[in-house]
Design a protein around this motif. Structure first.
Motif, PDB file in Angstrom:
ATOM      1  N   ASP A  78     -20.219  81.149 -33.766  1.00  0.00           N
ATOM      2  CA  ASP A  78     -21.619  81.231 -34.205  1.00  0.00           C
ATOM      3  C   ASP A  78     -21.858  80.338 -35.419  1.00  0.00           C
ATOM      4  O   ASP A  78     -22.752  80.591 -36.205  1.00  0.00           O
ATOM      5  CB  ASP A  78     -21.997  82.688 -34.533  1.00  0.00           C
ATOM      6  N   GLU A  79     -21.048  79.314 -35.583  1.00  0.00           N
ATOM      7  CA  GLU A  79     -21.270  78.436 -36.739  1.00  0.00           C
ATOM      8  C   GLU A  79     -21.431  76.972 -36.344  1.00  0.00           C
ATOM      9  O   GLU A  79     -20.975  76.539 -35.288  1.00  0.00           O
ATOM     10  CB  GLU A  79     -20.137  78.589 -37.765  1.00  0.00           C
ATOM     11  N   TYR A  80     -22.112  76.231 -37.194  1.00  0.00           N
ATOM     12  CA  TYR A  80     -22.295  74.787 -36.997  1.00  0.00           C
ATOM     13  C   TYR A  80     -22.355  74.091 -38.342  1.00  0.00           C
ATOM     14  O   TYR A  80     -23.004  74.589 -39.270  1.00  0.00           O
ATOM     15  CB  TYR A  80     -23.596  74.500 -36.214  1.00  0.00           C
ATOM     16  N   SER A  81     -21.673  72.955 -38.448  1.00  0.00           N
ATOM     17  CA  SER A  81     -21.741  72.158 -39.680  1.00  0.00           C
ATOM     18  C   SER A  81     -22.476  70.858 -39.379  1.00  0.00           C
ATOM     19  O   SER A  81     -22.124  70.158 -38.423  1.00  0.00           O
ATOM     20  CB  SER A  81     -20.338  71.815 -40.175  1.00  0.00           C
ATOM     21  N   PHE A  82     -23.475  70.554 -40.182  1.00  0.00           N
ATOM     22  CA  PHE A  82     -24.255  69.323 -40.004  1.00  0.00           C
ATOM     23  C   PHE A  82     -23.871  68.347 -41.119  1.00  0.00           C
ATOM     24  O   PHE A  82     -23.981  68.684 -42.298  1.00  0.00           O
ATOM     25  CB  PHE A  82     -25.752  69.626 -40.063  1.00  0.00           C
ATOM     26  N   VAL A  83     -23.446  67.169 -40.713  1.00  0.00           N
ATOM     27  CA  VAL A  83     -22.956  66.186 -41.689  1.00  0.00           C
ATOM     28  C   VAL A  83     -23.996  65.086 -41.850  1.00  0.00           C
ATOM     29  O   VAL A  83     -24.384  64.440 -40.865  1.00  0.00           O
ATOM     30  CB  VAL A  83     -21.624  65.579 -41.205  1.00  0.00           C
ATOM     31  N   PHE A  84     -24.444  64.886 -43.087  1.00  0.00           N
ATOM     32  CA  PHE A  84     -25.463  63.859 -43.339  1.00  0.00           C
ATOM     33  C   PHE A  84     -24.820  62.513 -43.619  1.00  0.00           C
ATOM     34  O   PHE A  84     -23.679  62.442 -44.079  1.00  0.00           O
ATOM     35  CB  PHE A  84     -26.348  64.267 -44.538  1.00  0.00           C
ATOM     36  N   LYS A  85     -25.578  61.440 -43.355  1.00  0.00           N
ATOM     37  CA  LYS A  85     -25.110  60.090 -43.692  1.00  0.00           C
ATOM     38  C   LYS A  85     -24.813  60.046 -45.189  1.00  0.00           C
ATOM     39  O   LYS A  85     -25.520  60.684 -45.983  1.00  0.00           O
ATOM     40  CB  LYS A  85     -26.190  59.058 -43.368  1.00  0.00           C
ATOM     41  N   LYS A  86     -23.835  59.244 -45.523  1.00  0.00           N
ATOM     42  CA  LYS A  86     -23.372  59.212 -46.922  1.00  0.00           C
ATOM     43  C   LYS A  86     -24.501  58.885 -47.910  1.00  0.00           C
ATOM     44  O   LYS A  86     -24.643  59.518 -48.941  1.00  0.00           O
ATOM     45  CB  LYS A  86     -22.276  58.151 -47.028  1.00  0.00           C
ATOM     46  N   ASP A  87     -25.333  57.900 -47.565  1.00  0.00           N
ATOM     47  CA  ASP A  87     -26.353  57.460 -48.525  1.00  0.00           C
ATOM     48  C   ASP A  87     -27.712  58.114 -48.299  1.00  0.00           C
ATOM     49  O   ASP A  87     -28.738  57.599 -48.739  1.00  0.00           O
ATOM     50  CB  ASP A  87     -26.529  55.929 -48.432  1.00  0.00           C
ATOM     51  N   THR A  88     -27.718  59.227 -47.621  1.00  0.00           N
ATOM     52  CA  THR A  88     -29.016  59.823 -47.277  1.00  0.00           C
ATOM     53  C   THR A  88     -29.865  60.150 -48.516  1.00  0.00           C
ATOM     54  O   THR A  88     -29.329  60.508 -49.571  1.00  0.00           O
ATOM     55  CB  THR A  88     -28.811  61.116 -46.456  1.00  0.00           C
ATOM     56  N   GLU A  89     -31.161  60.012 -48.350  1.00  0.00           N
ATOM     57  CA  GLU A  89     -32.089  60.453 -49.399  1.00  0.00           C
ATOM     58  C   GLU A  89     -32.956  61.587 -48.836  1.00  0.00           C
ATOM     59  O   GLU A  89     -34.064  61.825 -49.304  1.00  0.00           O
ATOM     60  CB  GLU A  89     -32.965  59.279 -49.868  1.00  0.00           C
ATOM     61  N   PHE A  90     -32.433  62.254 -47.822  1.00  0.00           N
ATOM     62  CA  PHE A  90     -33.159  63.337 -47.152  1.00  0.00           C
ATOM     63  C   PHE A  90     -33.632  64.350 -48.195  1.00  0.00           C
ATOM     64  O   PHE A  90     -32.827  64.924 -48.922  1.00  0.00           O
ATOM     65  CB  PHE A  90     -32.205  63.998 -46.147  1.00  0.00           C
ATOM     66  N   TYR A  91     -34.932  64.534 -48.286  1.00  0.00           N
ATOM     67  CA  TYR A  91     -35.546  65.443 -49.269  1.00  0.00           C
ATOM     68  C   TYR A  91     -34.903  65.310 -50.658  1.00  0.00           C
ATOM     69  O   TYR A  91     -34.568  66.300 -51.304  1.00  0.00           O
ATOM     70  CB  TYR A  91     -35.538  66.888 -48.767  1.00  0.00           C
ATOM     71  N   GLN A  92     -34.792  64.072 -51.096  1.00  0.00           N
ATOM     72  CA  GLN A  92     -34.201  63.748 -52.417  1.00  0.00           C
ATOM     73  C   GLN A  92     -32.889  64.499 -52.659  1.00  0.00           C
ATOM     74  O   GLN A  92     -32.557  64.833 -53.793  1.00  0.00           O
ATOM     75  CB  GLN A  92     -35.181  64.034 -53.566  1.00  0.00           C
ATOM     76  N   ARG A  93     -32.174  64.763 -51.595  1.00  0.00           N
ATOM     77  CA  ARG A  93     -30.842  65.410 -51.668  1.00  0.00           C
ATOM     78  C   ARG A  93     -30.916  66.789 -52.335  1.00  0.00           C
ATOM     79  O   ARG A  93     -29.949  67.254 -52.937  1.00  0.00           O
ATOM     80  CB  ARG A  93     -29.839  64.509 -52.408  1.00  0.00           C
ATOM     81  N   ARG A  94     -32.065  67.465 -52.226  1.00  0.00           N
ATOM     82  CA  ARG A  94     -32.188  68.800 -52.852  1.00  0.00           C
ATOM     83  C   ARG A  94     -31.498  69.850 -51.986  1.00  0.00           C
ATOM     84  O   ARG A  94     -31.892  70.072 -50.832  1.00  0.00           O
ATOM     85  CB  ARG A  94     -33.665  69.157 -53.050  1.00  0.00           C
ATOM     86  N   GLY A  95     -30.479  70.478 -52.570  1.00  0.00           N
ATOM     87  CA  GLY A  95     -29.609  71.381 -51.819  1.00  0.00           C
ATOM     88  C   GLY A  95     -30.329  72.498 -51.088  1.00  0.00           C
ATOM     89  O   GLY A  95     -30.204  72.635 -49.874  1.00  0.00           O
ATOM     90  N   SER A  96     -31.138  73.286 -51.826  1.00  0.00           N
ATOM     91  CA  SER A  96     -31.697  74.465 -51.162  1.00  0.00           C
ATOM     92  C   SER A  96     -32.758  74.072 -50.135  1.00  0.00           C
ATOM     93  O   SER A  96     -32.910  74.711 -49.100  1.00  0.00           O
ATOM     94  CB  SER A  96     -32.206  75.475 -52.179  1.00  0.00           C
ATOM     95  N   LYS A  97     -33.464  72.983 -50.418  1.00  0.00           N
ATOM     96  CA  LYS A  97     -34.452  72.496 -49.449  1.00  0.00           C
ATOM     97  C   LYS A  97     -33.728  72.130 -48.133  1.00  0.00           C
ATOM     98  O   LYS A  97     -34.141  72.540 -47.049  1.00  0.00           O
ATOM     99  CB  LYS A  97     -35.132  71.253 -50.040  1.00  0.00           C
ATOM    100  N   ILE A  98     -32.645  71.396 -48.269  1.00  0.00           N
ATOM    101  CA  ILE A  98     -31.947  70.917 -47.075  1.00  0.00           C
ATOM    102  C   ILE A  98     -31.304  72.068 -46.305  1.00  0.00           C
ATOM    103  O   ILE A  98     -31.451  72.186 -45.088  1.00  0.00           O
ATOM    104  CB  ILE A  98     -30.888  69.850 -47.459  1.00  0.00           C
ATOM    105  N   LEU A  99     -30.625  72.956 -47.021  1.00  0.00           N
ATOM    106  CA  LEU A  99     -29.947  74.040 -46.290  1.00  0.00           C
ATOM    107  C   LEU A  99     -30.946  74.989 -45.627  1.00  0.00           C
ATOM    108  O   LEU A  99     -30.687  75.526 -44.546  1.00  0.00           O
ATOM    109  CB  LEU A  99     -28.971  74.791 -47.205  1.00  0.00           C
ATOM    110  N   SER A 100     -32.119  75.156 -46.275  1.00  0.00           N
ATOM    111  CA  SER A 100     -33.095  76.070 -45.673  1.00  0.00           C
ATOM    112  C   SER A 100     -33.794  75.424 -44.478  1.00  0.00           C
ATOM    113  O   SER A 100     -34.036  76.081 -43.465  1.00  0.00           O
ATOM    114  CB  SER A 100     -34.107  76.542 -46.717  1.00  0.00           C
ATOM    115  N   LEU A 101     -34.098  74.123 -44.586  1.00  0.00           N
ATOM    116  CA  LEU A 101     -34.752  73.450 -43.459  1.00  0.00           C
ATOM    117  C   LEU A 101     -33.866  73.471 -42.215  1.00  0.00           C
ATOM    118  O   LEU A 101     -34.325  73.752 -41.110  1.00  0.00           O
ATOM    119  CB  LEU A 101     -35.046  71.983 -43.809  1.00  0.00           C
ATOM    120  N   ILE A 102     -32.590  73.195 -42.429  1.00  0.00           N
ATOM    121  CA  ILE A 102     -31.670  73.150 -41.284  1.00  0.00           C
ATOM    122  C   ILE A 102     -31.543  74.535 -40.647  1.00  0.00           C
ATOM    123  O   ILE A 102     -31.650  74.681 -39.436  1.00  0.00           O
ATOM    124  CB  ILE A 102     -30.269  72.650 -41.717  1.00  0.00           C
ATOM    125  N   VAL A 103     -31.339  75.541 -41.484  1.00  0.00           N
ATOM    126  CA  VAL A 103     -31.125  76.877 -40.906  1.00  0.00           C
ATOM    127  C   VAL A 103     -32.402  77.368 -40.231  1.00  0.00           C
ATOM    128  O   VAL A 103     -32.367  78.031 -39.197  1.00  0.00           O
ATOM    129  CB  VAL A 103     -30.601  77.884 -41.960  1.00  0.00           C
TER     130      VAL A 103
END
Ligand code: GTP
Ligand code: MG
Ligand code: MG
Length: 524
Positions: A78-103
């Motif tokens: 029941d788990e999945y790991s999503f790996v972002f591109k090294k130089d990503t600027e996805f949502y200014q690399r904001r941790g909680s924004k990114i983890l919440s959007l993905i989940v």
């Protein structure tokens, strides 16, 4: 978000950027999936359909508009790991924004796709997931992380295969089966399966033993045909699911060279899992003790979402009711959430000051609440929109903010309510102007710099008295546990029945009198 005297509450919001050059990984995992798989009668130890549903959701996340910054994903159980591109600027690399959007997006897909994989089974209650960010300082560290996860997949699967054979074929109870397997080595389990149950572990399906990689493979595709009929081809990235034996080996990376383009090159040797890496993979910070925790979630791209689903402008009663029933479900589900306030596509959840929910770990709290809310949103959609099909996956972002005193917490809530009022008044004027034939640009220009009085006068010209508009639009919605009501049947002298239930109300929460009248909500 509009300006108001309460907006100093905004200064309590903290940045949580995952600094470059760390590679961002978001790992999600089912919340109480032991129970979820039991209730939904998943086959033990592996339910192929359930795994395929997980894979389909991961694939859908990679294919979603705006999520092309994810290089690949790896998952099992029941788990999945999503790996972002090294130089990503996805949502200014904001941790909680990114983890919440993905989940949130993953949860949305899970509920939407359920029927595709389990046509005969209804989903009995909203599934939810938690998520966290793991930051990997280099490709070597990432590879070590993946090795750890794939080893876990293998170990858990081998254990579970033995466990369920013992239960099914030897009719052991759980305790006895666990007792037998305790402290056994890999080889012993292998032998047990082979000698006792004629199972060659290596012949079990790859998806069970190795987990699944969701990759954007380069495939050659015919785009058109030339005048002479020769096909014109080009390379395209296509999201596919593969099973691969050993992420530890170089061969995995040489088979998928495009991954190195996005993740960087190996600088050192491919290494084993180092203890200090493990510590970093498992580290999680905590929110300040004895502070009020607010989790604020907000719909992602709801401007587009509301357009596509033809929401009434500026306020759609069904959409707001749906948001409210999701918030009520959150308050019912999580004991520590004592109050919720919502407006438009956002909701703020207040956790009690001394809450120990998930050990005050922000990723867990943010992800679980955002995921559960999303799950209910998709599940209840049909109840609120009888005739409109869900055409896009709804998803939300979430963040955690700590407030050190009740006064500041109330300022925060007041800020959100003032915002509701300002936005609602503006939007009501804006849409009246547009409906009367003005272009959107003109209407915007017209309203620039206008004060409350002028806006009210404008609405009067359209025959609208702002104060008579539905109170839900003007005040937003508050959700909390209603006081116990005691109903006595005096005639028959029957003792009263106490009922405690979650209610939604449209009240002025800026005015302190609400809080004085309901001291049980925040506790004195
Ligand atoms: N028509 C209509 N639109 C709504 C309603 N509630 C929310 N929305 C839309 O949702 C938007 C919410 O604002 P934001 O959260 O700032 O914008 P967003 O498009 O969700 O963008 P991000 O949150 O940044 O992803 C509004 O601007 C509206 O377009 C509603 O009841 N009716
Ligand atoms: Mg939004
Ligand atoms: Mg919003």
């Amino acid at each position: 978000m509009a300006n108001s005297k309460y907006q100093c509450a905004k200064s309590f919001e903290m940045d949580d950027e995952v600094m470059a050059p760390n590679i961002i990984v978001v790992r999600i995992g089912g919340r109480n999936f032991d129970k979820f798989s039991e209730v939904h009668e998943f086959t033990k130890p592996n339910d192929e359909q359930a795994l395929k549903l997980m894979n389909a959701c991961a694939k859908a996340v990679l294919e979603e508009n705006g999520f092309h910054e994810i290089a690949f994903a790896y998952g099992f159980s029941d788990e999945y790991s999503f790996v972002f591109k090294k130089d990503t600027e996805f949502y200014q690399r904001r941790g909680s924004k990114i983890l919440s959007l993905i989940v949130s997006l993953f949860t949305s897909k899970y509920v939407e796709k359920w029927k595709e994989f389990f046509p005969q089974k209804d989903i009995r209650y909203p599934p939810s997931f938690h998520s966290r960010v793991v930051s990997c300082a280099s490709l070597e560290v990432l590879q070590s992380y993946l090795t750890w996860r794939q080893k876990d997949c293998h170990d858990k699967n081998q254990y579970a295969t033995c466990f369920w054979e013992l239960i099914r074929r030897r009719e052991y109870d759980r305790e006895k089966a666990n007792g037998i397997l305790k402290n056994t080595q890999k080889q012993q389990k292998h032998d047990l399966l082979f000698k006792e149950f004629e199972i060659n572990y290596k012949e079990l399906p790859d998806i069970f033993r190795q987990g699944s990689f969701v990759l954007k493979q380069e495939v050659e595709e015919i785009t058109k045909y030339g005048i002479d009929g020769t096909p014109v081809k080009r390379m395209r990235r296509k999201v596919t699911t593969v099973h691969s034996k050993n992420v530890t080996s170089r061969s995995f990376w040489s088979t998928h060279p495009y991954l190195l383009k996005e993740l960087g090159e190996f600088e050192g040797d491919i290494c084993k899992i180092k203890p200090e890496f493990m510590k970093s993979f498992q580290f999680e910070n905590k929110l300040l003790p004895s502070t009020w925790i607010v989790i604020r979630i907000d719909g992602c791209h709801f401007h587009k979402f509301s357009d596509i689903h033809d929401f009434e402008k500026p306020n759609d009663t069904n959409a707001l009711n749906l948001m409210n029933s999701c918030a009520m479900a959150v308050v019912e589900e999580f004991n520590d959430v004592v109050f919720a306030y919502g407006v438009s596509d956002e909701y703020s959840f207040v956790l009690k000051k001394d809450s120990q929910f998930y050990g005050r770990r922000p990723s867990e709290i943010v992800s679980v609440i955002t995921s559960f809310f999303t799950s209910v949103y998709v599940m209840k959609w049909k109840e609120c929109f009888l005739l409109t099909k869900l055409k896009l996956s709804p998803y939300f972002d979430g963040r955690a903010i700590c407030y050190p005193s009740k006064e500041i917490l109330l300022d925060y809530l007041a800020w959100r309510q003032v915002d509701c009022h300002i936005n609602n008044q503006y939007n009501t004027c804006f849409w009246m102007l547009v409906k009367s034939g003005m272009t959107k640009n003109k209407a915007q220009e017209y309203l620039k710099g206008t004060q409350t009085q002028e806006k009210n006068k404008l609405l009067n010209r359209f025959g609208i008295d702002y104060n008579t508009l539905p109170i839900m639009f003007r005040q937003g919605s508050s959700v909390f546990w209603g006081m116990e009501e005691s109903t006595t049947n005096e005639m028959e002298g029957v003792p009263g029945i106490s009922v405690k239930k979650v209610v939604v109300d449209y009240i002025n929460i800026i005015d302190k009198s609400f809080w004085y009248d309901h001291p049980h909500i925040l506790g004195e």
